[in-house]
Design a protein around this motif. Structure first.
Motif, PDB file in Angstrom:
ATOM      1  N   ILE A 226      80.940 -56.867 111.271  1.00 52.96           N
ATOM      2  CA  ILE A 226      80.708 -58.299 111.049  1.00 52.96           C
ATOM      3  C   ILE A 226      81.949 -58.964 110.457  1.00 52.96           C
ATOM      4  CG2 ILE A 226      79.404 -59.977 109.664  1.00 52.96           C
ATOM      5  CD1 ILE A 226      76.985 -58.027 109.955  1.00 52.96           C
ATOM      6  N   ILE A 227      82.527 -58.365 109.445  1.00 60.76           N
ATOM      7  CA  ILE A 227      83.622 -58.999 108.693  1.00 60.76           C
ATOM      8  C   ILE A 227      84.946 -58.981 109.456  1.00 60.76           C
ATOM      9  CG2 ILE A 227      85.019 -58.878 106.582  1.00 60.76           C
ATOM     10  CD1 ILE A 227      82.091 -59.923 106.203  1.00 60.76           C
ATOM     11  N   PHE A 228      85.359 -57.839 109.991  1.00 50.08           N
ATOM     12  CA  PHE A 228      86.694 -57.764 110.582  1.00 50.08           C
ATOM     13  C   PHE A 228      86.879 -58.599 111.846  1.00 50.08           C
ATOM     14  CE2 PHE A 228      87.299 -54.378 107.498  1.00 50.08           C
ATOM     15  CZ  PHE A 228      88.537 -54.751 107.012  1.00 50.08           C
ATOM     16  N   PRO A 229      85.878 -58.764 112.697  1.00 49.82           N
ATOM     17  CA  PRO A 229      86.077 -59.694 113.820  1.00 49.82           C
ATOM     18  C   PRO A 229      86.288 -61.146 113.368  1.00 49.82           C
ATOM     19  CG  PRO A 229      84.383 -58.146 114.395  1.00 49.82           C
ATOM     20  CD  PRO A 229      84.690 -57.919 112.921  1.00 49.82           C
ATOM     21  N   ILE A 230      85.695 -61.528 112.254  1.00 51.57           N
ATOM     22  CA  ILE A 230      85.932 -62.880 111.725  1.00 51.57           C
ATOM     23  C   ILE A 230      87.412 -63.043 111.376  1.00 51.57           C
ATOM     24  CG2 ILE A 230      85.484 -64.458 109.784  1.00 51.57           C
ATOM     25  CD1 ILE A 230      82.601 -63.209 109.728  1.00 51.57           C
ATOM     26  N   PHE A 231      87.961 -62.052 110.675  1.00 54.41           N
ATOM     27  CA  PHE A 231      89.367 -62.136 110.285  1.00 54.41           C
ATOM     28  C   PHE A 231      90.295 -61.853 111.463  1.00 54.41           C
ATOM     29  CE2 PHE A 231      87.123 -61.843 106.321  1.00 54.41           C
ATOM     30  CZ  PHE A 231      87.695 -62.904 105.649  1.00 54.41           C
ATOM     31  N   GLY A 232      89.808 -61.063 112.422  1.00 53.14           N
ATOM     32  CA  GLY A 232      90.554 -60.885 113.662  1.00 53.14           C
ATOM     33  C   GLY A 232      90.649 -62.193 114.429  1.00 53.14           C
ATOM     34  N   TRP A 233      89.563 -62.936 114.452  1.00 51.98           N
ATOM     35  CA  TRP A 233      89.544 -64.258 115.098  1.00 51.98           C
ATOM     36  C   TRP A 233      90.495 -65.209 114.376  1.00 51.98           C
ATOM     37  CZ3 TRP A 233      87.880 -69.005 113.079  1.00 51.98           C
ATOM     38  CH2 TRP A 233      87.832 -70.044 114.008  1.00 51.98           C
ATOM     39  N   LEU A 234      90.462 -65.195 113.046  1.00 56.61           N
ATOM     40  CA  LEU A 234      91.374 -66.058 112.286  1.00 56.61           C
ATOM     41  C   LEU A 234      92.835 -65.706 112.586  1.00 56.61           C
ATOM     42  CD1 LEU A 234      89.462 -66.171 108.895  1.00 56.61           C
ATOM     43  CD2 LEU A 234      89.881 -68.113 110.428  1.00 56.61           C
ATOM     44  N   TYR A 235      93.121 -64.399 112.620  1.00 59.16           N
ATOM     45  CA  TYR A 235      94.491 -63.987 112.921  1.00 59.16           C
ATOM     46  C   TYR A 235      94.885 -64.400 114.330  1.00 59.16           C
ATOM     47  CZ  TYR A 235      98.499 -61.196 114.128  1.00 59.16           C
ATOM     48  OH  TYR A 235      99.734 -60.810 114.574  1.00 59.16           O
ATOM     49  N   MET A 236      94.055 -64.078 115.308  1.00 61.47           N
ATOM     50  CA  MET A 236      94.381 -64.382 116.702  1.00 61.47           C
ATOM     51  C   MET A 236      94.473 -65.890 116.936  1.00 61.47           C
ATOM     52  SD  MET A 236      94.934 -61.462 118.020  1.00 61.47           S
ATOM     53  CE  MET A 236      95.224 -62.003 119.696  1.00 61.47           C
ATOM     54  N   SER A 237      93.655 -66.671 116.256  1.00 66.28           N
ATOM     55  CA  SER A 237      93.695 -68.132 116.401  1.00 66.28           C
ATOM     56  C   SER A 237      95.018 -68.710 115.933  1.00 66.28           C
ATOM     57  CB  SER A 237      92.555 -68.778 115.607  1.00 66.28           C
ATOM     58  OG  SER A 237      91.311 -68.413 116.142  1.00 66.28           O
ATOM     59  N   GLY A 238      95.651 -68.042 114.980  1.00 60.76           N
ATOM     60  CA  GLY A 238      96.908 -68.529 114.429  1.00 60.76           C
ATOM     61  C   GLY A 238      98.140 -68.155 115.231  1.00 60.76           C
ATOM     62  N   LEU A 239      97.970 -67.330 116.246  1.00 64.09           N
ATOM     63  CA  LEU A 239      99.122 -66.910 117.056  1.00 64.09           C
ATOM     64  C   LEU A 239      99.454 -67.963 118.108  1.00 64.09           C
ATOM     65  CD1 LEU A 239      98.370 -63.139 117.769  1.00 64.09           C
ATOM     66  CD2 LEU A 239      99.854 -64.105 116.010  1.00 64.09           C
ATOM     67  N   ASP A 240     100.740 -68.131 118.363  1.00 65.18           N
ATOM     68  CA  ASP A 240     101.170 -69.023 119.444  1.00 65.18           C
ATOM     69  C   ASP A 240     100.803 -68.443 120.798  1.00 65.18           C
ATOM     70  OD1 ASP A 240     102.252 -70.809 117.611  1.00 65.18           O
ATOM     71  OD2 ASP A 240     104.221 -69.837 117.675  1.00 65.18           O
ATOM     72  N   GLU A 241     100.988 -67.143 120.918  1.00 69.16           N
ATOM     73  CA  GLU A 241     100.685 -66.468 122.183  1.00 69.16           C
ATOM     74  C   GLU A 241      99.612 -65.414 121.916  1.00 69.16           C
ATOM     75  OE1 GLU A 241     102.979 -63.803 125.513  1.00 69.16           O
ATOM     76  OE2 GLU A 241     104.150 -65.195 124.301  1.00 69.16           O
ATOM     77  N   ARG A 242      98.424 -65.658 122.409  1.00 71.05           N
ATOM     78  CA  ARG A 242      97.291 -64.759 122.185  1.00 71.05           C
ATOM     79  C   ARG A 242      97.128 -63.848 123.398  1.00 71.05           C
ATOM     80  NH1 ARG A 242      95.526 -70.050 121.222  1.00 71.05           N
ATOM     81  NH2 ARG A 242      95.658 -70.525 119.010  1.00 71.05           N
ATOM     82  N   THR A 243      97.378 -62.563 123.196  1.00 66.97           N
ATOM     83  CA  THR A 243      97.238 -61.611 124.285  1.00 66.97           C
ATOM     84  C   THR A 243      96.381 -60.441 123.815  1.00 66.97           C
ATOM     85  OG1 THR A 243      99.204 -60.353 123.663  1.00 66.97           O
ATOM     86  CG2 THR A 243      99.524 -62.203 125.205  1.00 66.97           C
ATOM     87  N   LEU A 244      95.783 -59.782 124.768  1.00 69.28           N
ATOM     88  CA  LEU A 244      94.992 -58.602 124.438  1.00 69.28           C
ATOM     89  C   LEU A 244      95.881 -57.520 123.837  1.00 69.28           C
ATOM     90  CD1 LEU A 244      92.297 -57.162 124.382  1.00 69.28           C
ATOM     91  CD2 LEU A 244      92.679 -56.488 126.768  1.00 69.28           C
ATOM     92  N   SER A 245      97.100 -57.388 124.331  1.00 71.83           N
ATOM     93  CA  SER A 245      98.000 -56.365 123.767  1.00 71.83           C
ATOM     94  C   SER A 245      98.338 -56.669 122.312  1.00 71.83           C
ATOM     95  CB  SER A 245      99.260 -56.218 124.609  1.00 71.83           C
ATOM     96  OG  SER A 245     100.003 -57.411 124.629  1.00 71.83           O
ATOM     97  N   ALA A 246      98.498 -57.945 121.969  1.00 71.55           N
ATOM     98  CA  ALA A 246      98.742 -58.314 120.564  1.00 71.55           C
ATOM     99  C   ALA A 246      97.531 -57.952 119.705  1.00 71.55           C
ATOM    100  CB  ALA A 246      99.048 -59.803 120.446  1.00 71.55           C
ATOM    101  N   ALA A 247      96.328 -58.145 120.241  1.00 71.98           N
ATOM    102  CA  ALA A 247      95.104 -57.809 119.505  1.00 71.98           C
ATOM    103  C   ALA A 247      94.989 -56.295 119.309  1.00 71.98           C
ATOM    104  CB  ALA A 247      93.881 -58.349 120.240  1.00 71.98           C
ATOM    105  N   ILE A 248      95.328 -55.528 120.323  1.00 67.31           N
ATOM    106  CA  ILE A 248      95.268 -54.072 120.230  1.00 67.31           C
ATOM    107  C   ILE A 248      96.294 -53.559 119.212  1.00 67.31           C
ATOM    108  CG2 ILE A 248      95.726 -51.921 121.502  1.00 67.31           C
ATOM    109  CD1 ILE A 248      94.398 -53.366 123.954  1.00 67.31           C
ATOM    110  N   ILE A 249      97.491 -54.117 119.245  1.00 69.10           N
ATOM    111  CA  ILE A 249      98.521 -53.728 118.268  1.00 69.10           C
ATOM    112  C   ILE A 249      98.064 -54.087 116.857  1.00 69.10           C
ATOM    113  CG2 ILE A 249     100.866 -54.228 117.452  1.00 69.10           C
ATOM    114  CD1 ILE A 249     101.603 -54.487 120.496  1.00 69.10           C
TER     115      ILE A 249
END
Length: 142
Positions: free
Chosen positions: A60-83
């Motif tokens: 529950i908690i980490f996807p929320i912060f994952g979303w916050l992190y990914m939302s702040g990226l200029d370029e959102r890619t699946l590879s960036a999320a995996i890294i």
């Protein structure tokens, strides 16, 4: 800046999940009158009963912060999320080793307690932490 935000969101999520787990254990002792570590051999019923829930807290908690992190990226890619997820899992493993096993404190666990007796839950927790940014990536596009 990206690395700083990556670690900031991890740290905030980690602290929140830790406090939820501690709070759950305290609730089990104070409200449900389960045995604590002091009253029993091993980790105590109050803590043992929280273990399966740890995965849920993390899912529950980490996807929320994952979303916050990914939302702040200029370029959102699946590879960036995996890294990001791999970094989060690696850092969490190191922090857990240092904070829960190596540093002496009243809640300190042995290596066996943390990495053997906490199975399969600890492995599933690390998978959930890894998936936080990945799930967050998909949430950005919803």
């Amino acid at each position: 800046m990206r690395g700083g935000m990556l670690l900031l969101w991890l740290m905030i999520g980690y602290v929140i999940v830790t406090w939820i787990g501690v709070g759950h254990t305290i609730f089990n002792v104070k409200v449900l009158h389960m045995q604590s570590m002091k009253e029993s051999e091993g980790l105590g019923e109050a803590y043992e009963r929280t273990k399966p829930w740890h995965v849920l807290y993390n899912l529950i908690i980490f996807p929320i912060f994952g979303w916050l992190y990914m939302s702040g990226l200029d370029e959102r890619t699946l590879s960036a999320a995996i890294i990001a997820g791999a970094i989060w899992a690696f850092v969490s493993i190191i922090v857990d080793l240092v904070g829960w096993v190596l540093i002496p404190h009243p809640l300190q666990l042995s290596f066996k307690q943390f990495y053997i007796e906490y199975q399969p839950w600890i492995t599933l927790v690390y998978v959930a932490i890894f998936l936080g940014p990945v799930i967050g990536y998909f949430l950005v596009f919803m």
